[in-house]
Design a protein around this motif. Structure first.
Motif, PDB file in Angstrom:
ATOM      1  N   PHE A 152       0.907  -1.170  -0.092  1.00  0.00           N
ATOM      2  CA  PHE A 152       0.109  -0.001   0.005  1.00  0.00           C
ATOM      3  C   PHE A 152       0.773   1.097  -0.095  1.00  0.00           C
ATOM      4  O   PHE A 152       0.657   2.170  -0.804  1.00  0.00           O
ATOM      5  CB  PHE A 152      -0.639  -0.194   1.308  1.00  0.00           C
ATOM      6  N   PHE A 153       1.897   1.281   0.735  1.00  0.00           N
ATOM      7  CA  PHE A 153       2.660   2.234   0.955  1.00  0.00           C
ATOM      8  C   PHE A 153       3.456   2.616  -0.450  1.00  0.00           C
ATOM      9  O   PHE A 153       3.634   3.940  -0.875  1.00  0.00           O
ATOM     10  CB  PHE A 153       3.736   2.304   2.131  1.00  0.00           C
ATOM     11  N   ARG A 181       5.851  22.242  -3.811  1.00  0.00           N
ATOM     12  CA  ARG A 181       5.145  22.146  -2.675  1.00  0.00           C
ATOM     13  C   ARG A 181       4.457  20.970  -2.659  1.00  0.00           C
ATOM     14  O   ARG A 181       4.289  20.213  -1.774  1.00  0.00           O
ATOM     15  CB  ARG A 181       4.125  23.484  -2.889  1.00  0.00           C
ATOM     16  N   PHE A 182       3.986  20.405  -3.971  1.00  0.00           N
ATOM     17  CA  PHE A 182       3.193  19.180  -3.960  1.00  0.00           C
ATOM     18  C   PHE A 182       4.080  18.201  -3.606  1.00  0.00           C
ATOM     19  O   PHE A 182       3.654  17.234  -2.533  1.00  0.00           O
ATOM     20  CB  PHE A 182       2.512  19.114  -5.074  1.00  0.00           C
ATOM     21  N   ILE A 183       5.056  17.801  -3.915  1.00  0.00           N
ATOM     22  CA  ILE A 183       6.092  16.850  -3.907  1.00  0.00           C
ATOM     23  C   ILE A 183       6.548  16.788  -2.300  1.00  0.00           C
ATOM     24  O   ILE A 183       6.709  15.783  -1.657  1.00  0.00           O
ATOM     25  CB  ILE A 183       7.167  16.779  -4.779  1.00  0.00           C
ATOM     26  N   LEU A 184       6.874  18.016  -1.774  1.00  0.00           N
ATOM     27  CA  LEU A 184       7.545  18.072  -0.575  1.00  0.00           C
ATOM     28  C   LEU A 184       6.557  17.820   0.557  1.00  0.00           C
ATOM     29  O   LEU A 184       6.693  16.927   1.443  1.00  0.00           O
ATOM     30  CB  LEU A 184       7.976  19.503  -0.308  1.00  0.00           C
ATOM     31  N   SER A 190       4.482  11.013   3.945  1.00  0.00           N
ATOM     32  CA  SER A 190       4.511   9.924   3.620  1.00  0.00           C
ATOM     33  C   SER A 190       5.558   9.204   4.433  1.00  0.00           C
ATOM     34  O   SER A 190       5.627   8.161   4.871  1.00  0.00           O
ATOM     35  CB  SER A 190       4.825   9.683   2.129  1.00  0.00           C
ATOM     36  N   VAL A 191       6.877   9.937   4.684  1.00  0.00           N
ATOM     37  CA  VAL A 191       7.996   9.551   5.690  1.00  0.00           C
ATOM     38  C   VAL A 191       7.139   9.124   7.064  1.00  0.00           C
ATOM     39  O   VAL A 191       7.677   7.987   7.529  1.00  0.00           O
ATOM     40  CB  VAL A 191       8.959  10.461   5.616  1.00  0.00           C
ATOM     41  N   VAL A 192       6.171   9.924   7.734  1.00  0.00           N
ATOM     42  CA  VAL A 192       5.772   9.646   8.964  1.00  0.00           C
ATOM     43  C   VAL A 192       4.882   8.643   8.512  1.00  0.00           C
ATOM     44  O   VAL A 192       4.848   7.894   9.771  1.00  0.00           O
ATOM     45  CB  VAL A 192       5.018  10.931   9.279  1.00  0.00           C
ATOM     46  N   VAL A 238      -2.502  14.640   4.634  1.00  0.00           N
ATOM     47  CA  VAL A 238      -1.790  15.484   3.734  1.00  0.00           C
ATOM     48  C   VAL A 238      -2.423  15.106   2.142  1.00  0.00           C
ATOM     49  O   VAL A 238      -2.476  16.127   1.539  1.00  0.00           O
ATOM     50  CB  VAL A 238      -0.180  15.277   3.673  1.00  0.00           C
ATOM     51  N   LYS A 239      -2.508  13.934   2.053  1.00  0.00           N
ATOM     52  CA  LYS A 239      -3.127  13.791   0.684  1.00  0.00           C
ATOM     53  C   LYS A 239      -4.526  14.062   0.449  1.00  0.00           C
ATOM     54  O   LYS A 239      -5.158  13.905  -0.707  1.00  0.00           O
ATOM     55  CB  LYS A 239      -2.720  12.049   0.341  1.00  0.00           C
TER      56      LYS A 239
END
Length: 524
Positions: A152-153, A181-184, A190-192, A238-239
């Motif tokens: 999933f990730f 800004r979108f990618i950051l 996602s890291v979290v 965020v997403k």
């Protein structure tokens, strides 16, 4: 429905997930096999239409073969060991929750490919464009089909790079800053999220989402659940995007090409809310219950904030961009989805899933229409479009104006259209939240959300009045009305918006048994 063997269903689901990826590789070859056009550019665009069309047909056949008498059962399942040391498996399957999102993704991607065949966005050649579109489709479809946390990730992250390049290379003014800004934002979230997923997998001893849902958090302590929900929830929020983590969205939508905006609003935002339902609700229910009131509070703040931002952009004399306005409207609409999920009730979660699909159809149509308006006028600035007396789109291009008005009233939740049911059910869920949640707090959230529907109606009706109505000067130039390829790309969205409004059981009959079982702590 049609009777299809389980092996054929498995093949169809595998093809839906992997097919676009193979098509992306083929798009980069010197000439897409078997597809000749007047030019190599036309051939590769035709290749994109063919691949996305084949995936859509496979998704429709899969939906027809789906056992609608058992929508809570995971069907078309494939379970193959991939990394034994980590117990990571290639585990695919669909139920009544994921099937509508799978079909919506296949439909919108096909319509975007068809639209791009006739109206390719300005920028580099189409080879990379088609390849990125297909990689984006594969990642989104995989997100809704995989049943392993690490897969999933990977699927969740797979969509970031193609969307980044679609904005950065084929976008409009401000595309560089918007794409960064979108990618950051999404990468940091996602890291979290990955840390939370690893925590669950390590503590529970498995990454299998079905096994974890059946366990229903019994193998996870309360503190582990709270930490996991916080970490994973941040990445999903965020997403989604949830206020106040939404600030990347307006810039991304404003700068993105038309098809990028359609896919971003129509399917990518749904990946976040799907994660809340598929992962957090069944796997860490106690931790989710701890944060549910805060999620609901942020959801209703997002509803009011998004509506007020849209009102500010829509009012007379404001320097408002129509694409930016629709982007802010998504913050409000997704607030209703999060509110429904936060109630932890079958009514609220079903409303959230219905609102997901309705938002994808209606907002996808809105972005198509605004893109067409920009093609004809060269701008999406509301003040320029409206002028002093209104743009009089009804007189200049009556079909285009009529479609814009239809999409606007669908978006504001007019009864009889798809936008109505999801928001209403989310509010009903807040009226009687799950046991353990504060009813007075959720009644307050319900009242605030209901007020948000009034604000939504206000700004959308102002937009219709300014853009569609007004006196038509005798010397006003006519605008090209709806073209044949636009009619082909938009008709399915209009039809499904009407069908969803008049026959909500088509979706609710699929999702409700699956949601009931998911909330009860089991999956088969």
């Amino acid at each position: 429905m049609i009777d299809i063997s389980e092996s054929v269903m498995q093949f169809l689901l595998a093809f839906i997930v992997v097919g676009p990826l193979l098509g992306a590789v083929a798009a980069l070859l010197p000439a897409p096999p078997g597809l000749k056009g007047k030019s190599p550019e036309q051939a590769v665009l035709r290749h994109g239409v063919t691949v996305t069309g084949a995936v859509l047909i496979a998704a429709i056949v899969l939906a027809l073969g789906f056992d609608h008498d058992q929508p809570s059962k995971m069907q078309a399942s494939t379970d193959i060991s991939w990394i034994p040391a980590l117990d990571v498996r290639i585990h695919l399957g669909i139920d009544g929750i994921s099937l509508p999102l799978l079909v919506l993704t296949a439909l919108l991607t096909f319509l975007c490919a068809l639209y791009s065949y006739f109206k390719m966005p300005a920028g580099p050649g189409p080879k990379a464009f088609v390849a990125l579109l297909l990689v984006l489709e594969s990642g989104t479809l995989a997100t809704f089909a995989v049943l392993d946390l690490l897969l999933f990730f990977l699927a969740f992250e797979m969509v970031l790079i193609p969307m980044y390049f679609l904005i950065a290379r084929w976008g409009g003014e401000g595309r560089g800053q918007a794409s960064w800004r979108f990618i950051l934002y999404t990468l940091l979230g996602s890291v979290v999220m990955l840390l939370g997923l690893l925590l669950i997998g390590i503590k529970a001893g498995t990454f299998d989402m079905m096994a974890l849902a059946t366990d229903n958090g019994r193998s996870l302590t309360a503190s582990v659940q709270v930490i996991a929900v916080l970490a994973i929830g941040l990445g999903l929020a965020v997403k989604t995007p949830m206020w106040p983590l939404h600030s990347w969205l307006p810039d991304a939508h404003t700068a993105a090409p038309t098809v990028g905006s359609v896919l971003l609003a129509g399917v990518l935002l749904k990946m976040g809310t799907y994660g809340f339902v598929r992962i957090l609700l069944p796997i860490a229910p106690d931790g989710f219950r701890t944060f549910a009131p805060y999620l609901a509070a942020l959801a209703v703040v997002g509803i009011i904030y998004g509506s007020l931002a849209c009102l500010a952009l829509a009012k007379q004399g404001a320097k408002g961009d129509l694409k930016r306005l629709i982007a802010y409207s998504s913050v409000g609409h997704m607030g209703f989805v999060l509110l429904g999920i936060a109630t932890m009730t079958p009514t609220g979660v079903n409303g959230a899933l219905f609102a997901n699909i309705a938002h994808g159809l209606i907002t996808g149509l809105l972005f198509f229409l605004v893109g067409a308006l920009k093609d004809r006028t060269g701008t999406t600035d509301l003040e320029t479009l409206a002028g002093e007396t209104g743009a009089a789109l009804y007189g200049k291009a009556p079909r285009l104006g009529g479609l814009l008005a239809f999409a606007a009233v669908a978006s504001l939740g007019l009864p009889g259209l798809a936008g109505f049911w999801g928001e209403m059910l989310a509010l009903f869920g807040a009226f009687q939240p799950a046991e353990g949640l504060s009813r007075p707090a959720f009644l307050t959230f319900m009242a605030i959300g209901a007020f948000g529907t009034l604000l939504t109606a206000a700004y959308l009706l102002i937009v219709v009045r300014r853009v569609c109505m007004g006196a038509l000067p005798p010397d006003a130039p006519a605008l090209p009305d709806v073209r044949s390829y636009e009619f082909a790309a938009w008709t399915p969205l209009v039809a499904l918006t009407v069908v969803g409004g008049l026959w909500p059981k088509a979706l609710l009959g699929l999702s409700d048994p699956a949601v009931q079982q998911l909330l009860a702590g089991g999956t088969r």
